[in-house]
Design a protein around this motif. Structure first.
Motif, PDB file in Angstrom:
ATOM      1  N   SER A 209       1.104   5.619  -2.652  1.00  0.00           N
ATOM      2  CA  SER A 209      -0.260   5.482  -2.159  1.00  0.00           C
ATOM      3  C   SER A 209      -0.291   5.681  -0.654  1.00  0.00           C
ATOM      4  O   SER A 209       0.666   6.141  -0.049  1.00  0.00           O
ATOM      5  CB  SER A 209      -0.786   4.096  -2.533  1.00  0.00           C
ATOM      6  OG  SER A 209      -0.027   3.107  -1.901  1.00  0.00           O
TER       7      SER A 209
ATOM      8  N   ARG B  13       2.599   1.234  -4.969  1.00  0.00           N
ATOM      9  CA  ARG B  13       1.419   0.501  -5.429  1.00  0.00           C
ATOM     10  C   ARG B  13       1.829  -0.644  -6.341  1.00  0.00           C
ATOM     11  O   ARG B  13       2.510  -0.438  -7.344  1.00  0.00           O
ATOM     12  CB  ARG B  13       0.479   1.418  -6.197  1.00  0.00           C
ATOM     13  CG  ARG B  13      -0.237   2.417  -5.353  1.00  0.00           C
ATOM     14  CD  ARG B  13      -1.154   3.246  -6.219  1.00  0.00           C
ATOM     15  NE  ARG B  13      -1.867   4.218  -5.419  1.00  0.00           N
ATOM     16  CZ  ARG B  13      -2.465   5.285  -5.907  1.00  0.00           C
ATOM     17  NH1 ARG B  13      -2.448   5.508  -7.205  1.00  0.00           N
ATOM     18  NH2 ARG B  13      -3.086   6.109  -5.113  1.00  0.00           N
TER      19      ARG B  13
ATOM     20  N   SER C 156      -3.015   3.791 -12.188  1.00  0.00           N
ATOM     21  CA  SER C 156      -1.859   4.470 -11.609  1.00  0.00           C
ATOM     22  C   SER C 156      -1.268   3.560 -10.542  1.00  0.00           C
ATOM     23  O   SER C 156      -1.891   3.329  -9.512  1.00  0.00           O
ATOM     24  CB  SER C 156      -2.295   5.804 -10.997  1.00  0.00           C
ATOM     25  OG  SER C 156      -1.205   6.420 -10.354  1.00  0.00           O
TER      26      SER C 156
ATOM     27  N   ASP D 125       2.862   1.709  -9.290  1.00  0.00           N
ATOM     28  CA  ASP D 125       4.312   1.720  -9.464  1.00  0.00           C
ATOM     29  C   ASP D 125       4.804   0.483 -10.207  1.00  0.00           C
ATOM     30  O   ASP D 125       5.779   0.547 -10.952  1.00  0.00           O
ATOM     31  CB  ASP D 125       4.991   1.831  -8.094  1.00  0.00           C
ATOM     32  CG  ASP D 125       4.571   3.104  -7.386  1.00  0.00           C
ATOM     33  OD1 ASP D 125       4.982   4.181  -7.849  1.00  0.00           O
ATOM     34  OD2 ASP D 125       3.814   3.022  -6.402  1.00  0.00           O
TER      35      ASP D 125
ATOM     36  N   ASN E 129       3.011   3.007 -17.272  1.00  0.00           N
ATOM     37  CA  ASN E 129       4.140   3.914 -17.055  1.00  0.00           C
ATOM     38  C   ASN E 129       5.114   3.491 -15.964  1.00  0.00           C
ATOM     39  O   ASN E 129       6.166   4.097 -15.832  1.00  0.00           O
ATOM     40  CB  ASN E 129       3.625   5.328 -16.752  1.00  0.00           C
ATOM     41  CG  ASN E 129       2.998   5.952 -17.972  1.00  0.00           C
ATOM     42  OD1 ASN E 129       3.457   5.748 -19.081  1.00  0.00           O
ATOM     43  ND2 ASN E 129       1.933   6.709 -17.768  1.00  0.00           N
ATOM     44  N   GLY E 130       4.791   2.484 -15.184  1.00  0.00           N
ATOM     45  CA  GLY E 130       5.678   2.063 -14.097  1.00  0.00           C
ATOM     46  C   GLY E 130       6.527   0.864 -14.493  1.00  0.00           C
ATOM     47  O   GLY E 130       6.747   0.590 -15.676  1.00  0.00           O
TER      48      GLY E 130
END
Length: 178
Positions: free
Chosen positions: A2, A8, A131, A133, A147-148
């Motif tokens: 970011s 993030r 979205s 991390d 997904n993180g």
């Protein structure tokens, strides 16, 4: 990544930043004499541990205006989140759309306890399609599709869940993410 090339970090509100469990216990104690130290069976929701005639009461409480406004923050959450801002772009992500009155309450609550998080980093949503991390959440329905890096924040309802990186309190979060 970011802004400022910081990872993030997305953080859930209820039972992660805000001690919603304690709020429910206080209300059940006040209105129905339920013990504040109610034994909760591992993996069960709080209302599943109550007498049958009270099992639906949580829906009444959670839909009342003001329910989310005076929930106590989790121990060490404020200081830890404030410190994490030096390494992470911090976002609060809360599934606030399910309970109509929660939007204003949650926004005002964040303004009181986490005024250092700008409004641009507060996301009120239904599904947590985000979205980031790292996501810290107490619900695997939010962590599973993420997904993180997934951190499962311990709450009585998720104690039997395995297969996720677990944090039990904000001191552990601070140690893990420093």
């Amino acid at each position: 990544m970011s802004n400022d090339d910081k990872p993030r970090l997305a953080i859930d509100m209820d039972e992660v930043l805000a001690d919603t469990h304690q709020k429910f216990l206080s209300l059940y104690h006040r209105d129905h004499g339920i013990a504040m130290d109610l034994h909760q069976a591992p993996g069960k929701e709080l209302h599943e541990n109550l007498p049958e005639h009270l099992m639906g009461q949580w829906k009444i409480y959670i839909n009342e205006k003001g329910f989310f406004r005076d929930i106590p923050p989790m121990a060490d959450a404020i200081e830890t989140v404030k410190a994490l801002r030096s390494r992470y772009e911090v976002y609060v992500v809360s599934a606030a759309m399910e309970f109509r009155n929660s939007l204003e309450d949650k926004y005002d609550w964040l303004g009181e306890y986490f005024p250092f998080i700008p409004w641009t980093n507060i996301l009120f949503t239904g599904d947590k399609i985000i979205s980031a991390d790292i996501l810290i959440d107490d619900r695997i329905k939010n962590l599973a599709p993420f997904n993180g890096r997934r951190l499962l924040y311990t709450s009585p309802h998720n104690t039997l869940i395995t297969g996720y990186e677990r944090v039990n309190n904000w001191k552990e979060v601070a140690e893990l993410l420093r």
